[in-house]
Design an enzyme around this catalytic site. Structure first.
Site, mmCIF file in Angstrom:
data_model
loop_
_atom_site.group_PDB
_atom_site.id
_atom_site.type_symbol
_atom_site.label_atom_id
_atom_site.label_comp_id
_atom_site.label_asym_id
_atom_site.label_seq_id
_atom_site.Cartn_x
_atom_site.Cartn_y
_atom_site.Cartn_z
ATOM 1 N N ASN A 14 -8.352 2.908 0.142
ATOM 2 C CA ASN A 14 -7.636 4.190 0.206
ATOM 3 C C ASN A 14 -7.615 4.642 1.666
ATOM 4 O O ASN A 14 -8.626 5.104 2.189
ATOM 5 C CB ASN A 14 -8.370 5.219 -0.671
ATOM 6 C CG ASN A 14 -7.798 6.618 -0.517
ATOM 7 O OD1 ASN A 14 -6.686 6.799 -0.003
ATOM 8 N ND2 ASN A 14 -8.546 7.621 -0.961
ATOM 9 N N TRP A 15 -6.450 4.495 2.289
ATOM 10 C CA TRP A 15 -6.361 4.813 3.721
ATOM 11 C C TRP A 15 -6.346 6.317 3.989
ATOM 12 O O TRP A 15 -6.445 6.746 5.134
ATOM 13 C CB TRP A 15 -5.089 4.207 4.315
ATOM 14 C CG TRP A 15 -5.039 2.722 4.341
ATOM 15 C CD1 TRP A 15 -5.997 1.843 3.892
ATOM 16 C CD2 TRP A 15 -3.961 1.921 4.846
ATOM 17 N NE1 TRP A 15 -5.575 0.548 4.093
ATOM 18 C CE2 TRP A 15 -4.328 0.572 4.678
ATOM 19 C CE3 TRP A 15 -2.726 2.215 5.420
ATOM 20 C CZ2 TRP A 15 -3.492 -0.488 5.060
ATOM 21 C CZ3 TRP A 15 -1.901 1.174 5.800
ATOM 22 C CH2 TRP A 15 -2.282 -0.165 5.623
ATOM 23 N N LYS A 16 -6.137 7.100 2.963
ATOM 24 C CA LYS A 16 -5.984 8.564 3.132
ATOM 25 C C LYS A 16 -4.876 8.823 4.159
ATOM 26 O O LYS A 16 -3.922 8.055 4.227
ATOM 27 C CB LYS A 16 -7.312 9.209 3.522
ATOM 28 C CG LYS A 16 -8.458 8.737 2.627
ATOM 29 C CD LYS A 16 -9.688 9.546 2.770
ATOM 30 C CE LYS A 16 -10.808 8.915 1.940
ATOM 31 N NZ LYS A 16 -11.933 9.784 1.752
ATOM 32 N N HIS A 106 -7.976 12.070 -7.045
ATOM 33 C CA HIS A 106 -9.002 11.880 -6.009
ATOM 34 C C HIS A 106 -9.666 13.234 -5.745
ATOM 35 O O HIS A 106 -9.016 14.276 -5.789
ATOM 36 C CB HIS A 106 -8.366 11.322 -4.733
ATOM 37 C CG HIS A 106 -9.384 10.882 -3.728
ATOM 38 N ND1 HIS A 106 -10.012 11.768 -2.891
ATOM 39 C CD2 HIS A 106 -9.910 9.663 -3.461
ATOM 40 C CE1 HIS A 106 -10.884 11.095 -2.137
ATOM 41 N NE2 HIS A 106 -10.836 9.825 -2.467
ATOM 42 N N GLU A 108 -10.455 14.673 -3.133
ATOM 43 C CA GLU A 108 -9.830 15.483 -2.072
ATOM 44 C C GLU A 108 -8.631 16.247 -2.614
ATOM 45 O O GLU A 108 -8.325 17.353 -2.165
ATOM 46 C CB GLU A 108 -9.441 14.578 -0.892
ATOM 47 C CG GLU A 108 -10.677 14.203 -0.080
ATOM 48 C CD GLU A 108 -10.607 12.856 0.608
ATOM 49 O OE1 GLU A 108 -9.508 12.320 0.805
ATOM 50 O OE2 GLU A 108 -11.688 12.324 0.928
ATOM 51 N N GLU A 176 -16.323 8.120 -8.543
ATOM 52 C CA GLU A 176 -16.589 8.455 -7.146
ATOM 53 C C GLU A 176 -17.382 9.759 -7.074
ATOM 54 O O GLU A 176 -16.796 10.846 -7.130
ATOM 55 C CB GLU A 176 -15.265 8.655 -6.402
ATOM 56 C CG GLU A 176 -14.399 7.436 -6.340
ATOM 57 C CD GLU A 176 -13.535 7.453 -5.090
ATOM 58 O OE1 GLU A 176 -13.640 6.507 -4.309
ATOM 59 O OE2 GLU A 176 -12.785 8.425 -4.888
ATOM 60 N N GLY A 182 -17.493 9.604 1.911
ATOM 61 C CA GLY A 182 -17.467 9.868 3.347
ATOM 62 C C GLY A 182 -18.786 10.377 3.912
ATOM 63 O O GLY A 182 -18.845 10.789 5.071
ATOM 64 N N SER A 222 -18.798 5.729 0.085
ATOM 65 C CA SER A 222 -19.570 5.092 1.156
ATOM 66 C C SER A 222 -19.866 3.618 0.893
ATOM 67 O O SER A 222 -20.948 3.124 1.211
ATOM 68 C CB SER A 222 -20.864 5.881 1.432
ATOM 69 O OG SER A 222 -20.545 7.186 1.885
ATOM 70 N N GLY A 243 -12.903 4.081 1.072
ATOM 71 C CA GLY A 243 -12.183 4.986 1.970
ATOM 72 C C GLY A 243 -12.345 4.535 3.410
ATOM 73 O O GLY A 243 -11.662 3.627 3.887
ATOM 74 N N GLY A 244 -13.277 5.156 4.126
ATOM 75 C CA GLY A 244 -13.468 4.913 5.558
ATOM 76 C C GLY A 244 -13.506 3.439 5.939
ATOM 77 O O GLY A 244 -12.825 3.008 6.883
#
Ligand code: PEP
Length: 264
Positions: A14-16, A106, A108, A176, A182, A222, A243-244
């Site tokens: 997930n590149w966001k 998600h 976010e 998640e 993150g 993470s 993610g990251g």
């Protein structure tokens, strides 16, 4: 070739809101080369990327032209098919761009855009209507964890998200924990397994054993190359939503290649 349980492991990046369409092309090309060089067998671990909407056409064109064995999807979808919904993206449009998946609910989006369980359910129905596999995200905050334990909130979110889903549906669930996203503080494999097992029982109760047995449940929060193997050893964890670390080519490729570098 799926795992012994019949479920093909899925590593999803997930590149966001990162990488524009030019950066996306370069990244996907390098990722494909790097996995090919490493002789990654895509039939044993599926690889998906979730770029921003503005990148999707470029990613689609590259993947189709070079016949890359990488799939892709959107990070969100509208509950509506078309009309006066400024800024929203229809599932029909994602389907027309050959998206396979779409991330829904998600944390976010739930937190920053106040998405409710009802909206998540409507989006899941919209995705299925347009032949997209929804990756339904559920997870508890640190406060939920303290008050209700690990499973209560994810289980309730999944029940709500499945309101309009029938027993023939092809879905993916991503557990998640919000406190792990993150933060650098991943759940333990045991924690992830405990919740994933509960989520699978909800799938069995609402959609039947067959769907529950086939549905992939991912862990997200993470995930890194140095902790993925632990999650993948758990019987109810079938992959990861990353993610990251999905923005770091070497790190993401090593997560995809968890079977090789850790001997799972
Ligand atoms: C995510 O945003 O879905 C996620 C899991 O992020 P990270 O891997 O950075 O924790």
């Amino acid at each position: 070739m799926a795992a012994l349980n019949g479920r093909l492991p899925l590593i999803a990046g997930n590149w966001k809101m990162n990488l524009d369409h030019l950066q996306a092309i370069a990244f996907v090309q390098k990722l494909a080369w790097s996995l090919k060089d490493a002789r990654h067998d895509f039939t044993t671990v599926e690889v998906a990327v979730f770029p921003p909407f503005t990148d999707l056409r470029s990613v689609q064109t590259l993947i189709a032209a070079d016949k890359l064995p990488i799939v892709f999807g959107g990070q969100d979808v509208s509950a509506h098919d078309s009309g006066a919904y400024t800024g929203e993206i229809s599932g029909a449009f994602l389907s027309a761009l050959e998206c396979s998946y779409v991330i829904i609910g998600h944390s976010e989006r739930r937190t920053l855009h106040n998405e409710t369980d009802e909206q998540v359910a409507a989006k899941v129905s919209a995705a299925l209507k347009h032949n997209l596999v929804p990756i339904i995200c559920v997870g508890e905050t640190a406060e939920d964890l303290e008050k209700h334990g690990p499973s209560a909130v994810p289980v309730a979110q999944l029940r709500a998200a499945l309101a309009g889903v029938d027993t023939a549906a092809d879905i993916v669930v991503a557990y998640e924990p919000v406190w792990a996203i993150g933060s650098g503080q991943a759940a333990t494999p045991e924690q992830a397994e405990q919740v994933a097992a509960q989520l699978r029982s909800v799938l069995a109760e609402l959609l039947g054993q067959d769907v529950a047995g086939k549905t992939r449940i991912l862990y997200g929060g993470s995930v890194k190359a140095n902790n993925i193997a632990g999650f993948m050893r758990e019987p109810n964890v079938d992959g990861a939503l990353v993610g990251g670390a999905s923005l770091d080519l070497t790190e993401f490729a090593n997560i995809v290649r968890y079977q090789k570098h850790v001997g799972v």
